[in-house]
Design a protein around this motif. Sequence first.
Motif, PDB file in Angstrom:
ATOM      1  N   UNK A 120       8.354  11.031   6.286  1.00 22.64           N
ATOM      2  CA  UNK A 120       9.213  10.196   6.106  1.00 22.64           C
ATOM      3  C   UNK A 120       8.997   9.712   6.820  1.00 22.64           C
ATOM      4  N   UNK A 121       9.876   9.379   8.383  1.00 26.43           N
ATOM      5  CA  UNK A 121       9.126   8.316   9.704  1.00 26.43           C
ATOM      6  C   UNK A 121      10.026  10.085  10.449  1.00 26.43           C
ATOM      7  N   UNK A 122      10.662  10.267  10.361  1.00 29.66           N
ATOM      8  CA  UNK A 122      10.653  11.297  11.415  1.00 29.66           C
ATOM      9  C   UNK A 122       9.549  13.129  10.997  1.00 29.66           C
ATOM     10  N   UNK A 123       9.371  12.968   9.200  1.00 29.06           N
ATOM     11  CA  UNK A 123       8.360  13.471   9.278  1.00 29.06           C
ATOM     12  C   UNK A 123       7.294  13.638  10.290  1.00 29.06           C
ATOM     13  N   UNK A 124       6.017  11.776  10.180  1.00 28.94           N
ATOM     14  CA  UNK A 124       5.974  11.755  11.196  1.00 28.94           C
ATOM     15  C   UNK A 124       6.519  11.644  12.719  1.00 28.94           C
TER      16      UNK A 124
END
Length: 194
Positions: A120-124
Amino acid sequence: MKIIKSDLHSIAVGPKQYPQDDLPEIAFAGRSNVGKSSFINSMVNRTNLARTSGKPGKTRTINFYIINDSFRFVDLPGYGYAVASKSEIEKWGEIIDRYLTQRENLREVVLVVDIRHEPTSQDLQMYQWIKSFGYTGIVIATKVDKISKGNWQKNVKIIKDKLGIKDTNLIIPYSSEKKINKEKVWQVFEEIIS
Ligand code: GDP
């Protein structure tokens, strides 16, 4: 790695509650429910050392696990649960930020992702944050037992592209359930803590 002993050392919110010694630490970050607790448990041959999340987002603490009296695994609070309010997210950020910026014991921060899904963008964001502190950027792509071996490479490539990783070897497919690649991960960790 032969695991002789593993224990919960302490549960902390802030630096005052961190263990006061100089044992090396490897920390784990990841989305809630990604399989981070299961990963820690499987690595040390335990079923319930790290709590597995019945309720996503219940974990707002940093948990320190001491292994063989010589190093620690550090379970950072998970992110990405749907019900988090802005103040909860801020609190989460503070807890992690203080640990990442102030902890001299910290040798490496490892990101745990689910091999089945594109990060996800949070992982990124988390990954870029980890890299910005100068850590290697090792990724454990867990739950690999849930996909067929023929898809491993394809899914690793999706993770690689999304996180902007150059070296595919940094992404290690893993299964807590089937203990896939456990020895390989220990080899990597032994290098880090030695
Ligand atoms: P955490 O919130 O990141 O600590 O996630 P948990 O370790 O609690 O795992 C979330 C769910 O995924 C649980 O139901 C686990 O049993 C399951 N799970 C975790 N790792 C694996 C794995 O490697 N394979 C399979 N099949 N299930 C897993």
